[in-house]
Design an enzyme around this catalytic site. Structure first.
Site, short mmCIF file in Angstrom:
data_model
loop_
_atom_site.label_atom_id
_atom_site.label_comp_id
_atom_site.label_asym_id
_atom_site.label_seq_id
_atom_site.Cartn_x
_atom_site.Cartn_y
_atom_site.Cartn_z
CG ASP A 90 -9.16 -11.04 5.79
OD1 ASP A 90 -9.11 -11.69 6.85
OD2 ASP A 90 -8.17 -10.53 5.25
CB VAL B 130 -0.92 0.04 1.24
CG1 VAL B 130 -1.90 1.20 1.11
CG2 VAL B 130 -1.66 -1.26 1.39
#
Ligand SMILES: [Zn+2]
Lengths: 205, 525
Positions: free
Chosen positions: B272, B163
């Site tokens: 998740d 990221v």
């Protein structure tokens, strides 16, 4: 060295002086065992330890290994060793966990046990599959050096990276037809390498 | 097709035999060249060739292994260490603190070598970026570029992807870019899944879901553009502060549940949900859910290759742990684990191996909240119980309902005299809230004291009762014989072989207490 003219790997590692054979055995079986163990949920640090144990056992007991002349006997023998070591490991792990989860586990005391009781057939099949992968990988290493770089890249990008043939053709400044032909030729060479290696490795006489 | 061929004199006629010979690698170079020319124009022969080389699952798996092994060879051990850390279960609370699956190094290990390692690893990870050229006399320095986005720094990374904090010069704003590691993107099916999941997630538009501005699959590796949220993950906050106050927990939970409800309405399952995937915007009270299926899609791609459970299974639902087909109720269980974690400071199913965690997720009832704090009311416990129901048809059945209840609980806490508790949470149990909590405290203090002073004798009694309680068909194992040892030596104090063992025994006693409590407190019919 052409794979079809050398004596079988098994015969060579039985000869304690053949250091090269042992290295080749390690290069093939070490990653293979690692992937099999990973598929059984063994964490990498534990896998290192287990692989060491298996390989040491193979090294120590290879002089006494009795081949029954059947194809795959060697692999099956390794599967047997692996199963013994894996069960030992699970027992150690289980008694360690039991100390933590004594009461929680009481209602289903042998669940984990059942989950982890892996049969030799099971491991043999896993080994077979992962060996196939590993030898294919080794084939790519060998074949790459035998052919032109562009031919290799045409194969790699279309087949392994699964890119579109048109795009790869543009990238490599080839015609689409050349990309197709390159890919097929490399695939054929890989398959040949793998077939020869496997036949040779499984030959036990 | 044939007509067109006939009209073009430059194209040789089809020769299927040559196609077969190509597959067997039996063509001369000259024949191969001719066939290559022919294949440029003839779809029929290309299809024939494709059909002769159809790939199966085994071959696809082989491709993944080849990529993996190739990557290992070319990238030395650096990435191996990264991947190893990503695959390791979370051992310390500081460990899972990044936006992605796992950070590269736990905080405690960030020594000087750790920093150098980090720097090297970052360089390695970003080696594929386009170099940044300072065209517009920018005062800021950037690491490189992806398309027109200028990359500032790495926000987080794990085994699956990176990221990045980036600047969008066209729209003059900061954004976050999430991308796959190039070696994973090289796998066609992993790449396609990443893109497909990202597109589905982009369709969810809600104030409590991190938006996906765009999905760019033409770039290699593909990447997503998301707004840059200033703040921290819920995991960070819990690591720092421990258990949250009940009002904050309910506020966060109601927002996350609303965001999740919006996704479920689109037919999307998150798969998740965990504190590391919940962002808390600084300066506002806003909580946002992120990583819809995207990271899980990446995990699955590596899982098919390795058969390994990625990351920690602590927040999985029992059906997920069992590998069953999931529906939206699986997310509600995970959400329940998140609520429990906020209220107690740690996840409900902890252990040091992933397998043991999975077993606990499937079989254990977590300790009542009252064990961890005295200010919870019975309704909060009922809500947690309803969310952590092992059987999905007995579980709370919608995220919307969870959000609604959280708001009602919150309103009740703020205005107890005017707002009643949600009826469903009141009638969930016949146990009386006040008597229950008081009795628990008294009983716990008394029994723990007793257990600690009576030591071995107490332990032996529990142990022998356990032996009796065991089903007869139990397969005896090595550990059973170890366990039964203390009952034959009741007069001897336990040898303090290790602090760890004593700790484990105290934990066991606590569990036994919990069972006792439940027996005592369950009203007789
Ligand atoms: Zn044709």
């Amino acid at each position: 060295m052409s794979p079809d003219t050398r004596p079988s790997l098994l015969l060579r590692i039985r000869n304690a002086a053949d250091q090269l054979a042992w290295e080749e055995f390690l290069a093939t079986y070490e990653p293979t065992l690692r992937r099999v163990l990973r598929s059984k949920g063994v964490q990498s640090a534990d896998a290192d330890e287990l692989i060491q144990e298996v390989l040491l056992t193979v090294l120590r007991s290879i002089p006494t290994f009795q081949s029954n002349q059947r194809v795959g006997a060697f692999r099956r023998w390794i599967a047997t060793i692996l199963q013994t070591k894996l069960l030992d490991f699970r027992r150690r792990q289980k008694s360690r966990e039991d100390r933590h989860l004594k009461l929680a586990q009481r209602s289903h005391p042998d669940d984990l046990w059942q989950v982890d009781s892996t049969t030799i057939e099971d491991l043999d099949k896993d080994l077979d599959l992962q060996l196939e992968h590993q030898i294919f990988f080794q084939a790519t290493q060998a074949v790459r050096n035998m052919i032109h770089e562009t031919t290799w890249l045409a194969f790699w990008k279309t087949e392994i990276e699964q890119k579109d043939a048109m795009i790869v053709a543009a990238e490599l400044q080839l015609s689409v037809g050349q990309v197709y032909v390159s890919r097929s030729r490399v695939l054929a060479k890989l398959r040949k390498f793998v077939a020869e290696r496997r036949a040779n490795d499984e030959e036990v006489t | 097709m044939i007509r067109r061929l006939d009209l073009n004199p430059n194209i040789s006629p089809c020769n299927p035999k040559h196609v077969h010979q190509l597959v067997e690698d039996q063509l001369s170079d000259e024949q191969a060249d001719q066939l290559a020319q022919h294949l440029c124009h003839c779809d029929t022969c290309r299809h024939l060739l494709d059909s002769l080389q159809t790939t199966n699952d085994t071959w696809n798996e082989t491709c993944t292994v080849i990529l993996e092994e190739e990557h290992k060879q070319t990238s030395t051990q650096l990435t191996d260490v990264l991947l190893q850390h990503a695959e390791r279960p979370r051992l310390s609370p500081t460990f899972a603190r990044s936006v992605l699956e796992a950070p590269s190094l736990p905080k405690g290990e960030s020594s000087e070598t750790g920093d150098r390692f980090q720097k090297l690893a970052t360089e390695k990870m970003l080696s594929w970026l386009k170099p940044y050229e300072n065209e517009a006399d920018e005062t800021e320095e950037f690491l490189g570029k992806i398309d027109h986005y200028c990359i500032r720094r790495v926000l987080g990374h794990g085994g699956m992807g990176i990221v990045l904090d980036a600047w969008d010069p066209k729209l003059n704003r900061s954004i976050a870019i999430k991308t796959m590691h190039p070696h994973l993107a090289a796998n066609g099916s992993a790449r396609q899944r990443f893109v497909r999941e990202a597109r589905a997630a982009a369709a969810v538009v809600h104030a409590n879901v991190v938006a996906i501005h765009s999905v760019n699959e033409d770039h290699y590796p593909p990447y997503l553009v998301m707004p840059l949220i200033q703040g921290e993950t819920l995991q960070n906050r819990i690591d720092r502060e421990g258990q949250l106050d009940i009002e904050s927990a309910l506020r966060i939970m109601s927002q996350v549940a609303d965001g999740l409800a919006a996704a479920h309405a689109q037919g999307l399952i998150h798969r998740d949900i965990k504190p590391a995937n919940i962002l808390l915007e600084s300066g506002t009270d806003r909580a946002l859910l992120t990583d819809f299926g995207v990271v899980r899609a990446l995990n699955d791609a590596t899982m098919t290759a390795s058969g390994m459970i990625p990351g920690t299974p602590e927040f999985m639902s029992p059906e997920q742990a069992a590998g069953e087909i999931l529906d939206s109720r699986s997310d509600l269980f995970s959400l329940g684990s998140v609520l429990y974690t906020m209220l107690t400071g740690h996840s409900p199913f902890r252990s040091d191996s992933p397998l043991a965690i999975i077993r606990r997720v499937q079989q254990d009832t977590p300790k009542p909240l009252i064990h961890h704090r005295t200010d919870v009311d019975w309704a909060a416990q009922s809500l947690v119980d309803l969310m952590l129901c092992k059987a999905r048809d007995q579980r709370v059945n919608s995220a919307q309902q969870v959000g609604q209840w959280c708001r009602e609980l919150l309103a009740h806490r703020l205005h107890p005299s005017t707002v009643p508790l949600p009826a469903a949470l009141q009638t969930q149990t016949a146990r009386k809230p006040m008597g229950w909590s008081q009795l628990t405290i008294v009983l716990s203090v008394f029994l723990i004291g007793l257990a600690l002073s009576a030591g071995a004798l107490w332990w032996a009694e529990i142990d022998s009762s356990k032996q009796l309680a065991k089903p007869l068909n139990t397969t005896p194992s090595q550990s059973d014989s170890n366990e039964s040892a203390p009952s034959s030596t009741t007069t001897e104090a336990p040898s303090p072989s290790s602090a760890r063992e004593i700790e484990a025994e105290i934990e066991s006693i606590e569990r036994e207490l919990q069972l006792l409590e439940q027996q005592l407190l369950t009203p007789k019919p």
